[in-house]
Design an enzyme around this catalytic site. Structure first.
Site, PDB file in Angstrom:
ATOM      1  N   GLN A 162       0.639  -1.866   0.177  1.00  0.00           N
ATOM      2  CA  GLN A 162      -0.176  -0.039   0.041  1.00  0.00           C
ATOM      3  C   GLN A 162       0.292   1.171   0.311  1.00  0.00           C
ATOM      4  OE1 GLN A 162      -3.718  -0.486   1.593  1.00  0.00           O
ATOM      5  NE2 GLN A 162      -2.942   1.892   3.066  1.00  0.00           N
ATOM      6  N   CYS A 163       0.883   1.834   1.368  1.00  0.00           N
ATOM      7  CA  CYS A 163       2.049   3.038   1.399  1.00  0.00           C
ATOM      8  C   CYS A 163       3.205   3.116   0.635  1.00  0.00           C
ATOM      9  CB  CYS A 163       1.164   3.857   2.466  1.00  0.00           C
ATOM     10  SG  CYS A 163       0.544   3.852   2.892  1.00  0.00           S
ATOM     11  N   VAL A 164       4.032   1.870   0.460  1.00  0.00           N
ATOM     12  CA  VAL A 164       5.714   1.850   0.679  1.00  0.00           C
ATOM     13  C   VAL A 164       5.678   1.644  -0.799  1.00  0.00           C
ATOM     14  CG1 VAL A 164       7.720   0.703   0.949  1.00  0.00           C
ATOM     15  CG2 VAL A 164       6.282   0.761   3.220  1.00  0.00           C
TER      16      VAL A 164
ATOM     17  N   THR B 120       4.851   4.452  -2.472  1.00  0.00           N
ATOM     18  CA  THR B 120       5.813   5.791  -2.980  1.00  0.00           C
ATOM     19  C   THR B 120       6.922   5.258  -3.502  1.00  0.00           C
ATOM     20  OG1 THR B 120       5.102   6.359  -0.580  1.00  0.00           O
ATOM     21  CG2 THR B 120       7.314   6.783  -1.091  1.00  0.00           C
TER      22      THR B 120
END
Length: 202
Positions: free
Chosen positions: A117-119, A122
Site C-alpha cells: 500500500q503506502c510503501v 511511494t
C-alpha cells in the site's frame, strides 16, 4: 556528498493497535528498519521519517488519539525530518520532493508499512519522479487482505478463514513482481547493511 536517502514509511503505533497486528508478515520489522537506519546514518545518507494521519476521523490514525507516532525502538536524530502525510504515497500531501531536491537526492531506499500500500505506492511515484528506488521487502510489513466483496462487518476470524483472502506471502510476491525491473530494485537488509540479522543480534 552522498546523494542517497532512506525513507521510512508509516512504522507507527496506529498499526500495532489493530487486532490484525498479530498476523503481520514480519515480526522483525522494527529491528530490520533500525538496521537500515543505522547503516544509512553511517554512510551519511539522509533519513526521512513519514507518518500517516487522518485528522478528525476518530480512527487509530487520528492524531488526537495519540497513536500517530513511531513504534518503540525507532527514534529520529537531529536533522532527520519527520513528515506527516494524509495520502497513500509519501509525496502528494507533504514537501518530500522539495526536501529531496534541495538535498540533491537521486537514490531512494524505501521501507515501512504496508508493503503493498503506502510503501509500494511511494515507490511507484518516486520512480515516476525520476528517483532510482530500492525496495527493501524484508524491512516492510503487511497483513492479510480480505476479498473486496466481503462485508465490512466481517470479523477478523472470518477474514482469515475466507479462502479468497490474500495471504502475506501472496501480497509480498505480487508487490515484488510488480515493482522489480519497472519501478525499483528489490534488495534485502543483509545486502544493504553487510550483516545478517543473526549477526546483528549477537
Amino acid at each position: 556528498m552522498n546523494r542517497a536517502a532512506l525513507v521510512v514509511i508509516d512504522v507507527q503505533e496506529s498499526f500495532r493497535q489493530r487486532p490484525i497486528w498479530a498476523y503481520g508478515s514480519n515480526p522483525d520489522m522494527v529491528q530490520q528498519v533500525d538496521r537500515l537506519v543505522t547503516a544509512a546514518r553511517e554512510r551519511g545518507d539522509l533519513v526521512v521519517w513519514v507518518l500517516h494521519s487522518e485528522p478528525g476521523t476518530g480512527t487509530l490514525f487520528d492524531p488526537a488519539l495519540g497513536y500517530v507516532r513511531l513504534l518503540d525502538g525507532l527514534t529520529p536524530v537531529e536533522g532527520e525530518p519527520t513528515l506527516v502525510k494524509t495520502a497513500h504515497n509519501a509525496f502528494t500531501t507533504t514537501n518530500l520532493q522539495q526536501l529531496l531536491t534541495q538535498a540533491g537526492i537521486v537514490d531512494l531506499t524505501v521501507c515501512g508499512i504496508r508493503t503493498e500500500q503506502c510503501v509500494e505506492t511511494t515507490t511507484r511515484v518516486a520512480s515516476d519522479l525520476g528517483y532510482r528506488v530500492t525496495f527493501v521487502t524484508d524491512a516492510t510489513l503487511t497483513f492479510p487482505i480480505a476479498h473486496w466483496d466481503l462485508p465490512e462487518t466481517a470479523t477478523l476470524e472470518e477474514v482469515l478463514a475466507d479462502p479468497r483472502t490474500l495471504s502475506n506471502e501472496e501480497i509480498v510476491a505480487r508487490t515484488e513482481y510488480a515493482l522489480a525491473g519497472r519501478f525499483a530494485t528489490i534488495r534485502t537488509v543483509d545486502e544493504l547493511t553487510g550483516t545478517s540479522l543473526a549477526g546483528a543480534r549477537a
